[in-house]
Design a protein around this motif. Structure first.
Motif, PDB file in Angstrom:
ATOM      1  N   MET A   1      11.913   1.532  20.339  1.00 12.13           N
ATOM      2  CA  MET A   1      12.382   0.826  21.351  1.00 12.13           C
ATOM      3  C   MET A   1      14.341   1.985  20.995  1.00 12.13           C
ATOM      4  O   MET A   1      14.836   1.955  21.773  1.00 12.13           O
ATOM      5  CB  MET A   1      12.551  -0.145  21.343  1.00 12.13           C
ATOM      6  CG  MET A   1      10.947  -0.827  21.941  1.00 12.13           C
ATOM      7  SD  MET A   1      10.586  -2.353  22.194  1.00 12.13           S
ATOM      8  CE  MET A   1      11.398  -3.493  21.158  1.00 12.13           C
ATOM      9  N   HIS A   2      14.247   1.358  20.008  1.00 11.81           N
ATOM     10  CA  HIS A   2      15.949   2.290  19.747  1.00 11.81           C
ATOM     11  C   HIS A   2      15.726   3.543  19.647  1.00 11.81           C
ATOM     12  O   HIS A   2      17.473   3.929  19.756  1.00 11.81           O
ATOM     13  CB  HIS A   2      16.455   1.502  18.241  1.00 11.81           C
ATOM     14  CG  HIS A   2      16.341   0.445  16.982  1.00 11.81           C
ATOM     15  ND1 HIS A   2      17.411  -0.107  18.181  1.00 11.81           N
ATOM     16  CD2 HIS A   2      15.216  -0.642  17.126  1.00 11.81           C
ATOM     17  CE1 HIS A   2      16.765  -1.917  17.807  1.00 11.81           C
ATOM     18  NE2 HIS A   2      15.980  -2.153  17.117  1.00 11.81           N
ATOM     19  N   ALA A   3      14.911   4.186  19.762  1.00 14.42           N
ATOM     20  CA  ALA A   3      14.676   5.923  20.050  1.00 14.42           C
ATOM     21  C   ALA A   3      15.130   5.986  21.208  1.00 14.42           C
ATOM     22  O   ALA A   3      15.541   6.898  21.321  1.00 14.42           O
ATOM     23  CB  ALA A   3      14.262   6.737  19.044  1.00 14.42           C
ATOM     24  N   GLY A  15      17.133  12.835  31.669  1.00 16.50           N
ATOM     25  CA  GLY A  15      16.757  14.160  30.139  1.00 16.50           C
ATOM     26  C   GLY A  15      15.673  13.153  28.761  1.00 16.50           C
ATOM     27  O   GLY A  15      15.236  13.352  28.415  1.00 16.50           O
ATOM     28  N   LEU A  16      15.732  11.726  29.353  1.00 16.02           N
ATOM     29  CA  LEU A  16      15.042  10.966  28.274  1.00 16.02           C
ATOM     30  C   LEU A  16      13.696  11.458  28.579  1.00 16.02           C
ATOM     31  O   LEU A  16      12.933  10.922  29.348  1.00 16.02           O
ATOM     32  CB  LEU A  16      15.141   9.249  28.913  1.00 16.02           C
ATOM     33  CG  LEU A  16      14.405   8.436  27.759  1.00 16.02           C
ATOM     34  CD1 LEU A  16      14.831   8.633  26.738  1.00 16.02           C
ATOM     35  CD2 LEU A  16      14.935   6.780  28.415  1.00 16.02           C
ATOM     36  N   THR A  17      12.441  12.258  27.480  1.00 15.11           N
ATOM     37  CA  THR A  17      10.965  12.238  28.069  1.00 15.11           C
ATOM     38  C   THR A  17      10.172  11.319  26.762  1.00 15.11           C
ATOM     39  O   THR A  17      10.683  10.685  25.485  1.00 15.11           O
ATOM     40  CB  THR A  17      11.076  13.271  27.736  1.00 15.11           C
ATOM     41  OG1 THR A  17      11.095  14.066  26.353  1.00 15.11           O
ATOM     42  CG2 THR A  17      11.586  13.782  28.216  1.00 15.11           C
ATOM     43  N   ILE A  18       9.381  10.594  26.455  1.00 15.40           N
ATOM     44  CA  ILE A  18       7.887  10.172  26.405  1.00 15.40           C
ATOM     45  C   ILE A  18       8.164  10.983  24.960  1.00 15.40           C
ATOM     46  O   ILE A  18       8.212  10.724  23.434  1.00 15.40           O
ATOM     47  CB  ILE A  18       6.525   9.669  26.422  1.00 15.40           C
ATOM     48  CG1 ILE A  18       6.137   9.155  28.200  1.00 15.40           C
ATOM     49  CG2 ILE A  18       5.560   9.364  25.533  1.00 15.40           C
ATOM     50  CD1 ILE A  18       7.305   7.629  27.587  1.00 15.40           C
ATOM     51  N   GLU A  19       8.636  12.809  24.578  1.00 17.29           N
ATOM     52  CA  GLU A  19       8.174  13.101  24.146  1.00 17.29           C
ATOM     53  C   GLU A  19       9.427  13.286  22.905  1.00 17.29           C
ATOM     54  O   GLU A  19       9.175  13.157  21.772  1.00 17.29           O
ATOM     55  CB  GLU A  19       7.634  14.871  24.573  1.00 17.29           C
ATOM     56  CG  GLU A  19       6.356  15.360  24.737  1.00 17.29           C
ATOM     57  CD  GLU A  19       6.395  14.514  26.508  1.00 17.29           C
ATOM     58  OE1 GLU A  19       7.506  14.384  27.047  1.00 17.29           O
ATOM     59  OE2 GLU A  19       5.669  14.805  27.040  1.00 17.29           O
ATOM     60  N   ALA A  22       9.437   9.999  21.168  1.00 11.65           N
ATOM     61  CA  ALA A  22       8.732   9.933  19.933  1.00 11.65           C
ATOM     62  C   ALA A  22       8.832  10.863  19.127  1.00 11.65           C
ATOM     63  O   ALA A  22       8.761  10.553  17.376  1.00 11.65           O
ATOM     64  CB  ALA A  22       7.134  10.808  20.706  1.00 11.65           C
ATOM     65  N   GLN A  23       9.516  11.419  18.734  1.00  7.89           N
ATOM     66  CA  GLN A  23       9.856  13.492  18.109  1.00  7.89           C
ATOM     67  C   GLN A  23      10.961  11.947  17.271  1.00  7.89           C
ATOM     68  O   GLN A  23      11.449  12.331  16.201  1.00  7.89           O
ATOM     69  CB  GLN A  23      10.388  13.900  18.712  1.00  7.89           C
ATOM     70  CG  GLN A  23      11.087  15.388  17.589  1.00  7.89           C
ATOM     71  CD  GLN A  23      11.488  16.421  18.366  1.00  7.89           C
ATOM     72  OE1 GLN A  23      11.722  16.283  19.436  1.00  7.89           O
ATOM     73  NE2 GLN A  23      11.957  17.459  17.385  1.00  7.89           N
ATOM     74  N   ALA A  25      11.675   8.969  17.143  1.00  2.61           N
ATOM     75  CA  ALA A  25      11.290   8.008  16.200  1.00  2.61           C
ATOM     76  C   ALA A  25      10.091   7.862  14.840  1.00  2.61           C
ATOM     77  O   ALA A  25       9.848   6.927  14.181  1.00  2.61           O
ATOM     78  CB  ALA A  25       9.768   6.867  17.557  1.00  2.61           C
ATOM     79  N   GLY A  26       9.774   9.304  14.727  1.00  3.71           N
ATOM     80  CA  GLY A  26       9.024   9.870  14.203  1.00  3.71           C
ATOM     81  C   GLY A  26       7.453   9.764  14.432  1.00  3.71           C
ATOM     82  O   GLY A  26       6.760   9.875  13.388  1.00  3.71           O
ATOM     83  N   VAL A  27       6.654   9.678  15.417  1.00  2.27           N
ATOM     84  CA  VAL A  27       5.726   9.484  15.466  1.00  2.27           C
ATOM     85  C   VAL A  27       5.113  10.299  16.650  1.00  2.27           C
ATOM     86  O   VAL A  27       5.736  10.775  17.013  1.00  2.27           O
ATOM     87  CB  VAL A  27       5.646   7.933  16.432  1.00  2.27           C
ATOM     88  CG1 VAL A  27       6.301   6.478  15.126  1.00  2.27           C
ATOM     89  CG2 VAL A  27       5.933   7.466  17.051  1.00  2.27           C
ATOM     90  N   ALA A  28       3.720  10.102  16.915  1.00  6.19           N
ATOM     91  CA  ALA A  28       3.158  10.712  17.985  1.00  6.19           C
ATOM     92  C   ALA A  28       3.138   9.920  18.863  1.00  6.19           C
ATOM     93  O   ALA A  28       3.345   9.562  18.942  1.00  6.19           O
ATOM     94  CB  ALA A  28       1.435  10.719  17.263  1.00  6.19           C
ATOM     95  N   LYS A  29       3.153  11.088  20.283  1.00  4.80           N
ATOM     96  CA  LYS A  29       3.377  10.834  21.350  1.00  4.80           C
ATOM     97  C   LYS A  29       2.412   9.369  22.090  1.00  4.80           C
ATOM     98  O   LYS A  29       2.294   9.206  22.209  1.00  4.80           O
ATOM     99  CB  LYS A  29       3.141  12.128  22.417  1.00  4.80           C
ATOM    100  CG  LYS A  29       3.583  11.853  23.873  1.00  4.80           C
ATOM    101  CD  LYS A  29       4.040  13.019  24.704  1.00  4.80           C
ATOM    102  CE  LYS A  29       2.201  14.369  24.727  1.00  4.80           C
ATOM    103  NZ  LYS A  29       2.538  15.350  25.296  1.00  4.80           N
ATOM    104  N   GLN A  30       0.736  10.056  21.391  1.00  5.75           N
ATOM    105  CA  GLN A  30      -0.072   9.023  21.765  1.00  5.75           C
ATOM    106  C   GLN A  30       0.011   7.618  21.302  1.00  5.75           C
ATOM    107  O   GLN A  30      -0.169   6.882  21.800  1.00  5.75           O
ATOM    108  CB  GLN A  30      -1.426   9.898  20.845  1.00  5.75           C
ATOM    109  CG  GLN A  30      -2.094  10.749  21.308  1.00  5.75           C
ATOM    110  CD  GLN A  30      -0.766  11.762  20.520  1.00  5.75           C
ATOM    111  OE1 GLN A  30      -0.306  12.234  20.016  1.00  5.75           O
ATOM    112  NE2 GLN A  30      -1.643  13.492  20.898  1.00  5.75           N
ATOM    113  N   THR A  31       1.293   6.998  20.142  1.00  5.69           N
ATOM    114  CA  THR A  31       1.416   5.961  19.794  1.00  5.69           C
ATOM    115  C   THR A  31       2.285   5.648  20.745  1.00  5.69           C
ATOM    116  O   THR A  31       1.939   4.412  21.025  1.00  5.69           O
ATOM    117  CB  THR A  31       2.411   6.552  18.351  1.00  5.69           C
ATOM    118  OG1 THR A  31       1.217   6.638  17.127  1.00  5.69           O
ATOM    119  CG2 THR A  31       2.469   4.869  17.991  1.00  5.69           C
ATOM    120  N   ILE A  32       3.547   6.165  21.851  1.00  2.00           N
ATOM    121  CA  ILE A  32       3.797   5.519  21.981  1.00  2.00           C
ATOM    122  C   ILE A  32       2.710   4.954  24.277  1.00  2.00           C
ATOM    123  O   ILE A  32       3.757   4.766  24.207  1.00  2.00           O
ATOM    124  CB  ILE A  32       4.802   6.481  22.939  1.00  2.00           C
ATOM    125  CG1 ILE A  32       6.328   7.217  21.869  1.00  2.00           C
ATOM    126  CG2 ILE A  32       5.274   6.510  23.714  1.00  2.00           C
ATOM    127  CD1 ILE A  32       7.285   6.162  21.015  1.00  2.00           C
TER     128      ILE A  32
END
Length: 182
Positions: A1-3, A15-19, A22-23, A25-32
């Motif tokens: 959430m902070h990311a 400009g905000l994307t799930i990708e 995820a990047q 936050a250091g997690v996979a897009k699927q985690t989001i």
């Protein structure tokens, strides 16, 4: 959430994307996607989490009602300067363009915050006044409207004069409409 907060401030809503979240936050897009369906859902969760404490009504027993009211309005003004306040501004803007965002924002954060604001003002006024619910509802509009207008329409900071004037005028109106004698 902070990311999501950080990226919104850096890149804006478009400009905000799930990708990107995820990047960062250091997690996979699927985690989001396991937790949220969209960037709006993430931003709503961050807003609710951040605003709960930042927009909390607090009363200093040694201060006057006007001072307590101005203190709360100062917290609202400060909130708009924080990343969470920028999230609210972005979501309000997106809500003008997308009905699903508008519904989610109104039925979630805005409804809950409105209830906190009505309760907070009622409790603050209860020390010296009794105001009916309809008037209380209008007083909340008059209390917060000028601040939202300054930020959302003009994109300007909320100065201390606006805070103090708004607190004084709302309190004057509350006293004039009170069903109890002071």
């Amino acid at each position: 959430m902070h990311a999501a907060d950080d990226l919104l401030v850096e890149r804006g809503f478009t400009g905000l994307t799930i990708e990107g979240i995820a990047q960062r936050a250091g997690v996979a897009k699927q985690t989001i996607y396991r937790w949220w369906n969209s960037k709006v859902d993430i931003l709503l969760d961050t807003l609710i989490d951040d605003a709960r404490e930042a927009l909390e009504w607090r009363t200093d027993e040694s201060a006057s009602a006007e001072e307590n009211l101005a203190s709360h309005l100062r917290r609202v003004a400060d909130f708009f300067e924080e990343p969470a306040g920028q999230v609210l501004q972005a979501l309000l803007g997106q809500a003008q363009l997308e009905s699903d965002t508008a519904v989610s924002l109104r039925e979630g954060f805005l409804k809950e915050q409105r209830e906190r604001d009505v309760t907070g003002l009622r409790e603050l006024l209860a020390h010296e006044l009794v105001v009916d619910e309809r008037t209380l509802d209008h007083l909340v509009d008059l209390l917060l409207g000028p601040l939202y207008y300054r930020v959302l329409v003009f994109g300007a900071a909320i100065d201390q004069e606006l805070v103090d004037t708004t607190a004084r005028l709302v309190l004057t109106l509350a006293r004039e409409s009170s069903s109890a004698s002071p």
